[in-house]
Design an enzyme around this catalytic site. Structure first.
Site, PDB file in Angstrom:
ATOM      1  N   HIS A 219      50.911  38.449  42.674  1.00  0.00           N
ATOM      2  CA  HIS A 219      49.785  37.507  42.676  1.00  0.00           C
ATOM      3  C   HIS A 219      50.253  36.168  42.137  1.00  0.00           C
ATOM      4  O   HIS A 219      51.195  36.099  41.338  1.00  0.00           O
ATOM      5  CB  HIS A 219      48.610  38.025  41.848  1.00  0.00           C
TER       6      HIS A 219
ATOM      7  N   HIS B  81      48.826  32.710  40.193  1.00  0.00           N
ATOM      8  CA  HIS B  81      47.749  32.090  39.412  1.00  0.00           C
ATOM      9  C   HIS B  81      47.630  30.630  39.858  1.00  0.00           C
ATOM     10  O   HIS B  81      48.636  29.910  39.900  1.00  0.00           O
ATOM     11  CB  HIS B  81      48.097  32.058  37.920  1.00  0.00           C
TER      12      HIS B  81
HETATM   13  P1  5GP Z   1      49.728  38.646  35.123  1.00  0.00           P
HETATM   14  O1  5GP Z   1      49.566  38.923  33.651  1.00  0.00           O
HETATM   15  O2  5GP Z   1      50.239  39.891  35.827  1.00  0.00           O
HETATM   16  O3  5GP Z   1      50.493  37.428  35.457  1.00  0.00           O
HETATM   17  O4  5GP Z   1      48.259  38.368  35.652  1.00  0.00           O
HETATM   18  C1  5GP Z   1      47.277  39.340  35.743  1.00  0.00           C
HETATM   19  C2  5GP Z   1      45.956  38.626  35.667  1.00  0.00           C
HETATM   20  O5  5GP Z   1      44.967  39.497  36.156  1.00  0.00           O
HETATM   21  C3  5GP Z   1      45.540  38.206  34.257  1.00  0.00           C
HETATM   22  O6  5GP Z   1      45.382  36.800  34.184  1.00  0.00           O
HETATM   23  C4  5GP Z   1      44.243  38.956  34.022  1.00  0.00           C
HETATM   24  O7  5GP Z   1      43.289  38.184  33.332  1.00  0.00           O
HETATM   25  C5  5GP Z   1      43.791  39.295  35.425  1.00  0.00           C
HETATM   26  N1  5GP Z   1      43.032  40.517  35.534  1.00  0.00           N
HETATM   27  C6  5GP Z   1      43.312  41.709  34.946  1.00  0.00           C
HETATM   28  N2  5GP Z   1      42.396  42.626  35.298  1.00  0.00           N
HETATM   29  C7  5GP Z   1      41.535  42.006  36.141  1.00  0.00           C
HETATM   30  C8  5GP Z   1      40.363  42.441  36.837  1.00  0.00           C
HETATM   31  O8  5GP Z   1      39.934  43.596  36.759  1.00  0.00           O
HETATM   32  N3  5GP Z   1      39.737  41.520  37.613  1.00  0.00           N
HETATM   33  C9  5GP Z   1      40.187  40.223  37.722  1.00  0.00           C
HETATM   34  N4  5GP Z   1      39.473  39.394  38.510  1.00  0.00           N
HETATM   35  N5  5GP Z   1      41.272  39.777  37.078  1.00  0.00           N
HETATM   36  C10 5GP Z   1      41.946  40.669  36.290  1.00  0.00           C
END
Ligand code: 5GP
Length: 140
Positions: free
Chosen positions: A104, A106
């Site tokens: 993903h 951001h």
């Molecule tokens: P990472 O930490 O892998 O770069 O990003 C994961 C993102 O997913 C985080 O910013 C977190 O807030 C978001 N996230 C985690 N669980 C959920 C969820 O159930 N729904 C949504 N919309 N975002 C989520």
């Protein structure tokens, strides 16, 4: 042993509609949803429908298609949120800050003079997310 993609993750459940989300965009390639712990107002995620763990294993052609959507959504976020700039981030593996192991990007709006929340620091109400999602959707 190399890390591999595990389809049992929160984003596959969101893509399948088994877990609710505030979607701002969807087509055959990706969904884009509001991040539930935004680092700034209007923080969205762009998530490919085809499973990949992160930047390291994604197919380059799939990535190219995804990035067309990332740009389109970033433009809409910047315009609709009246942001001064956009921070684009992708974390690959835990040491880099990855917490969900489904690729993903951001898209984080940046506002002059405003500090951003730290990763995972602030959870926003559903009503707030719904209102912002509506606003961004209108620009797409
Ligand atoms: P990472 O930490 O892998 O770069 O990003 C994961 C993102 O997913 C985080 O910013 C977190 O807030 C978001 N996230 C985690 N669980 C959920 C969820 O159930 N729904 C949504 N919309 N975002 C989520």
């Amino acid at each position: 042993m190399p890390s591999s993609y595990d389809p049992n993750n929160i984003f596959t459940k969101i893509i399948a509609g088994d877990i609710p989300s505030h979607k701002i965009f969807e087509d055959d390639v990706c969904v884009s949803i509001m991040d539930i712990m935004p680092e700034s107002r209007g923080h969205v995620l762009v998530v490919p429908k085809k499973g990949a763990r992160n930047l390291i294993d994604v197919d380059p052609d799939d990535l190219a298609e995804l990035m067309k959507r990332v740009q389109k959504i970033a433009v809409a976020v910047k315009k609709s949120m009246r942001a001064d700039g956009i921070l684009l981030r992708q974390s690959s593996e835990e040491v880099a800050g990855q917490t969900v192991y489904h690729l993903h990007f951001h898209i984080i709006p940046c506002y002059a003079g405003q500090r951003r929340n730290r990763h995972g620091e602030v959870e926003v109400s559903n009503d707030d997310l719904a209102e912002i999602a509506e606003h961004i959707r209108a620009a797409l």
